[in-house]
Design an enzyme around this catalytic site. Structure first.
Site, short mmCIF file in Angstrom:
data_model
loop_
_atom_site.label_atom_id
_atom_site.label_comp_id
_atom_site.label_asym_id
_atom_site.label_seq_id
_atom_site.Cartn_x
_atom_site.Cartn_y
_atom_site.Cartn_z
N ASP A 109 -0.07 4.97 1.21
CA ASP A 109 -0.25 5.89 2.34
C ASP A 109 -0.17 5.15 3.67
OD1 ASP A 109 -0.98 8.69 1.25
OD2 ASP A 109 -2.07 7.29 -0.01
N ASP A 115 0.87 -1.16 0.00
CA ASP A 115 0.00 0.00 0.00
C ASP A 115 0.92 1.23 0.00
OD1 ASP A 115 -2.12 1.69 0.17
OD2 ASP A 115 -2.91 0.90 2.05
#
Ligand SMILES: O=P(O)(O)OC[C@H]1O[C@H](O[C@H]2O[C@H](CO)[C@@H](O)[C@H](O)[C@H]2O)[C@H](O)[C@@H](O)[C@@H]1O
Length: 340
Positions: free
Chosen positions: A114, A112
């Site tokens: 963020d 991922d």
């Protein structure tokens, strides 16, 4: 396979990446997924159609609060956190098992962005990745097929990461593209490109404009255009105004039954109601890499996945979550589920 100890770590900022790991066979995995989905919070689906009136707005605001821990952690939330850590022990302490478990299998990395590769910051346009983190990811991609799967617009993630050798799945997996550089892992020469929500582009543009208009009077609120989906950020909005923001978003969404609302960390996410998500994107990527013909697992929305697979037609072997506590990931992790 060598150098399996390539683990994302940001030495410059002193970030230690905690790794949690679970190994399971696929049937155990399915059961565990069901169980944790029932018991965990995190990402709460709020179908706009079923939400209406003051009480329902309160439900929105409650779930906004639930996904946004307050500054001072309560005893309950601390105990929740340690129980989470107990159920997901750091993979750094289980490294031998990981090496043993992945023998003879292909490891594929899904990251991922963020809160995993970049710290959580107030301004989403300034969630920069450090050079040290970039170097670690570049190194990782030398050894394993590596993809970044994000809710963000793919181009934006690419501009932050700037590594052409990776796979990118933006807009919550609705915009997938293979390495611009060409990949040693992919046999075919045709570039991977998949956009299952293209027909929604005009609608998303329209809703973006409407949301900008509706939220402009709420200090701190911002709307991010993620191409096939939108994010309404409330990290910088005074909590007293959350209800007003929820009402404004709802008033727009009521006119668009083909869009649905989900919730992330201090963000309301609006996306098409198609049956496609990050898990599907992972499956798609694994298939395009030729790792699987069939997948009998539901993948998880963790911050970093390490999927170890056998060759074709073999079920998922294991999945480890690598989670960075310094990036405020615990809530994020509960978005998905994990075999425990
Ligand atoms: O599912 P993800 O890939 O993790 O995307 C979720 C949202 O991530 C970004 O917002 C989050 O990070 C921001 C920058 O640190 C922070 O300001 C915000 O509060 C977080 O929710 C992204 O900007 C959103 O579009 C994504 O929906």
């Amino acid at each position: 396979m060598t150098r399996q100890n390539v683990v994302v770590a940001d030495t410059k900022s002193g970030i230690n990446v905690a790794i949690t790991m679970t190994v399971s066979n696929s049937s155990l995995f399915t059961k565990a997924v069901k169980k944790t989905r029932e018991t965990q919070g995190g990402c709460i689906n709020i179908p706009p159609k079923k939400v209406g009136g003051g009480a329902r707005i309160n439900a929105w605001v409650d779930s906004m609060r639930a996904s946004s821990p307050t500054r001072v952690k309560s005893a309950a939330s601390l105990s929740d956190q340690s129980s989470w850590m107990l159920r997901h022990p750091s993979a750094l302490n289980m490294f031998e098992q990981i090496i043993e478990a992945s023998k003879g299998k292909q490891i594929v990395m899904f990251l991922d962005y963020d809160g995993t590769l970049s710290p959580i910051v107030d301004d989403p346009d300034r969630a920069f990745m450090s050079d040290a983190m970039r170097t670690a990811v570049r190194e990782l991609a030398r050894y394993f097929p590596t993809a970044i799967v994000s809710g963000r617009c793919r181009d934006k993630v690419y501009n932050f990461v700037r590594l052409a050798e990776l796979y990118y799945a933006g807009s919550h997996g609705m915009d997938i593209k293979g390495p611009a550089k060409g990949s040693k892992y992919k046999k075919e020469t045709k570039a991977v490109l998949f956009q299952p929500a293209s027909e929604f582009l005009p609608m998303i543009d329209e809703v973006y404009k409407a949301l900008l208009e509706k939220t402009k009077s709420i200090p701190g609120a911002s709307v991010e255009h993620n191409k096939f989906c939108l994010s309404v950020h409330y990290r910088c909005v005074d909590e007293k105004k959350w209800s007003m923001l929820a009402q404004q978003v709802r008033s727009v969404l009521q006119q668009y039954p083909k869009l649905r609302l989900t919730q992330g960390r201090k963000v309301l996410e609006i996306r098409p109601t198609i049956k496609w998500d990050k898990g599907k994107a992972l499956e798609f990527l694994l298939e395009s890499l030729g790792e699987f013909k069939t997948l009998n697992f539901k993948l998880l929305y963790y911050n970093l996945y390490v999927c170890s697979t056998k060759s074709l037609e073999s079920p998922l072997f294991g999945c480890w979550n690598i989670c960075n506590p310094n990036f405020d990931n615990r809530k994020k992790c509960s978005k998905g589920s994990h075999p425990t």
